[in-house]
Design a protein around this motif. Sequence first.
Motif, short mmCIF file in Angstrom:
data_model
loop_
_atom_site.label_atom_id
_atom_site.label_comp_id
_atom_site.label_asym_id
_atom_site.label_seq_id
_atom_site.Cartn_x
_atom_site.Cartn_y
_atom_site.Cartn_z
N MET A 103 0.85 -1.19 0.00
CA MET A 103 0.00 0.00 0.00
C MET A 103 0.89 1.25 0.00
O MET A 103 0.99 1.97 1.00
N PRO A 104 1.56 1.51 -1.11
CA PRO A 104 2.46 2.69 -1.15
C PRO A 104 1.72 4.00 -1.04
O PRO A 104 2.29 5.02 -0.64
N GLU A 105 0.45 4.02 -1.39
CA GLU A 105 -0.30 5.28 -1.35
C GLU A 105 -0.66 5.70 0.07
O GLU A 105 -1.12 6.81 0.31
N VAL A 106 -0.50 4.78 1.04
CA VAL A 106 -0.84 5.08 2.43
C VAL A 106 0.43 5.51 3.16
O VAL A 106 1.47 4.83 3.09
N ASP A 107 0.37 6.62 3.83
CA ASP A 107 1.51 7.12 4.59
C ASP A 107 1.89 6.12 5.67
O ASP A 107 1.06 5.77 6.52
N PRO A 108 3.12 5.58 5.68
CA PRO A 108 3.52 4.57 6.68
C PRO A 108 3.35 5.07 8.11
O PRO A 108 2.95 4.32 8.98
N GLU A 109 3.69 6.34 8.36
CA GLU A 109 3.56 6.84 9.72
C GLU A 109 2.10 6.88 10.15
O GLU A 109 1.76 6.51 11.30
N ALA A 110 1.23 7.34 9.24
CA ALA A 110 -0.19 7.37 9.57
C ALA A 110 -0.73 5.96 9.78
O ALA A 110 -1.55 5.70 10.67
N ARG A 111 -0.26 5.01 8.97
CA ARG A 111 -0.69 3.61 9.11
C ARG A 111 -0.30 3.07 10.48
O ARG A 111 -1.12 2.47 11.18
N ARG A 112 1.00 3.29 10.88
CA ARG A 112 1.46 2.79 12.16
C ARG A 112 0.73 3.46 13.32
O ARG A 112 0.38 2.81 14.31
N LYS A 113 0.46 4.75 13.18
CA LYS A 113 -0.23 5.46 14.26
C LYS A 113 -1.67 4.96 14.43
O LYS A 113 -2.12 4.71 15.56
N ALA A 114 -2.39 4.80 13.30
CA ALA A 114 -3.77 4.32 13.38
C ALA A 114 -3.82 2.91 13.95
O ALA A 114 -4.64 2.58 14.81
N ARG A 115 -2.89 2.06 13.47
CA ARG A 115 -2.87 0.69 13.96
C ARG A 115 -2.51 0.63 15.45
O ARG A 115 -3.11 -0.11 16.22
N GLY A 116 -1.53 1.42 15.85
CA GLY A 116 -1.11 1.43 17.25
C GLY A 116 -2.22 1.90 18.18
O GLY A 116 -2.43 1.32 19.26
N GLU A 117 -2.93 2.97 17.79
CA GLU A 117 -4.02 3.46 18.62
C GLU A 117 -5.14 2.43 18.75
O GLU A 117 -5.69 2.19 19.84
N PHE A 118 -5.46 1.80 17.64
CA PHE A 118 -6.53 0.81 17.65
C PHE A 118 -6.16 -0.39 18.54
O PHE A 118 -6.95 -0.85 19.38
N LEU A 119 -4.93 -0.90 18.36
CA LEU A 119 -4.50 -2.06 19.15
C LEU A 119 -4.39 -1.70 20.64
O LEU A 119 -4.64 -2.55 21.51
N ASP A 120 -4.05 -0.45 20.93
CA ASP A 120 -3.98 -0.03 22.33
C ASP A 120 -5.37 -0.06 22.97
O ASP A 120 -5.53 -0.48 24.12
N HIS A 121 -6.36 0.39 22.21
CA HIS A 121 -7.75 0.31 22.71
C HIS A 121 -8.16 -1.14 22.94
O HIS A 121 -8.81 -1.47 23.96
N ILE A 122 -7.78 -2.02 22.00
CA ILE A 122 -8.13 -3.44 22.15
C ILE A 122 -7.46 -4.03 23.38
O ILE A 122 -8.07 -4.79 24.16
N ALA A 123 -6.20 -3.68 23.58
CA ALA A 123 -5.45 -4.25 24.70
C ALA A 123 -5.98 -3.81 26.05
O ALA A 123 -5.73 -4.49 27.06
N HIS A 124 -6.68 -2.68 26.10
CA HIS A 124 -7.17 -2.15 27.38
C HIS A 124 -8.69 -2.23 27.52
O HIS A 124 -9.29 -1.47 28.27
#
Length: 484
Positions: free
Chosen positions: A98-119
């Motif tokens: 997915m080169p069209e998706v900003d890697p930093e934005a991808r990691r940030k969105a994924r990290g926030e979502f997984l953090d919500h799941i973990a808690h």
Amino acid sequence: MDLAPRSDSHDLASTERAHKPFDLLRWYAWVSLAIILSVAMGLGLISSRFVIDESVERDALLTAQFITAIADAEVRHVAIPNVRTMGELLDPRLDEAMPEVDPEARRKARGEFLDHIAHLPDMLLANIYAPDRTVIWSSNPALIGNLIHVDEDLDRAFEYKMRVSASYHNFEQARSEQKFVTPPEQLFIENYIPLFDADGERVTAMVEIYKEPHDLIVRIEHGLMLIWLAIVVGAGLVYIGLYGIMRRAARALAVQQKRLVNSETFVALGEMSSAVAHSLRNPLASIRSSAELAQAFDEGPAQKNINDIIGQVDRMSQWVRQLLQSLRPLNDSAVPVDLAKVLHESLQAFAVPLARSGVQLDVQPLPVVQVLGHPELLGQIFASLIGNALESMEQGGRLKVEVVRQDRRMLVLRMSDTGRGMNEQQQRMAFRPFFSTKQGGLGVGLVLVKRIMERFGGAVRLSSREGGGTRVSLSFRIARADIF
């Protein structure tokens, strides 16, 4: 060895069992108890299962809505175009695709979502699967990268693109995805929540949540306790109510059966007595006439024997009359009767015999009241009871008549004598036909008293003590003017 006696005993026991009367109340008690318990257990299990399933389903729905809302919110928060969803961003193996998706934005969105799941509250374990059944993330790092080969619920969630939830009490060591960091204490819930692509047609990731919702478990236990308590109390009340109704019906049936047997017995005895009386009256009358004729012409030593013949004939004639009177059908209608008047007339009729025997009368004042009955039949009752009392007090005594209880419906009159009384066995047999304690008595007087009293809705009770006299209580229904 002779086995015949044993065989006879066995046959006798078998016959007794075969002819043992059917106990309706006992059978109903056990059968109804079994049916009510079965129905109560069935309702309890169905209600319990319904409460658990509905509670689990509701919790799973709220969890799925929460996770879906968090996924959408995190994608919007980092300004990722709508062509991508959180389900497509979770697999790190697809980052380069997915080169069209900003890697930093991808990691940030994924990290926030997984953090919500973990808690998530009450969470035991969270796993996220790629479509190839690989664990791409887990709250237990040891599971990341594992490939799940056999999981029917996971396969069903992927195949039908639907949310799947289930509740368990014990976790399975054989399931590789159930590696809890903190083992569950009681009930735990497993939820599979699919995440779709932007078109909503393809499942791009599956979120698996294991929860042990303590507050929900407490509420479920409280609800189950109330359900079972209500079922136990309800089943008990139903059983007691139905048993009480059946017991009352069984008693009424037994009374009706007893009355029917007595009625049939009296009918049979009446028919037989009528035939015997008809056959005896003419010979008795002929014997008495012949004896009177012989008495008129013979004044010699045979006079005593002739007098005995006449006396015995009169005695037999009186027995026949008493027998026919006691066994005749009681079809007289109930009418208001002046109780005091009938009693006074009966005592007057016995005034001379009572005085001759030295019996003292003690008649308490009677209330001015009318009872249900028939004057002639009530007169027969008093005549029989007074005659019995007179015969039991041959050496004198006291006859007391009093009203011991009166209310709006009933009046209880008691007649007490100081005669020789009866023992317990004689008291039990007192109201049985043809039982008498008197020498040469026919044994129908008290039977007739009982029949007449029950005919008009009353009752009679007898209590006695050997050597201490006898007390007879007569319960009369009070006649009300509005009935007639």
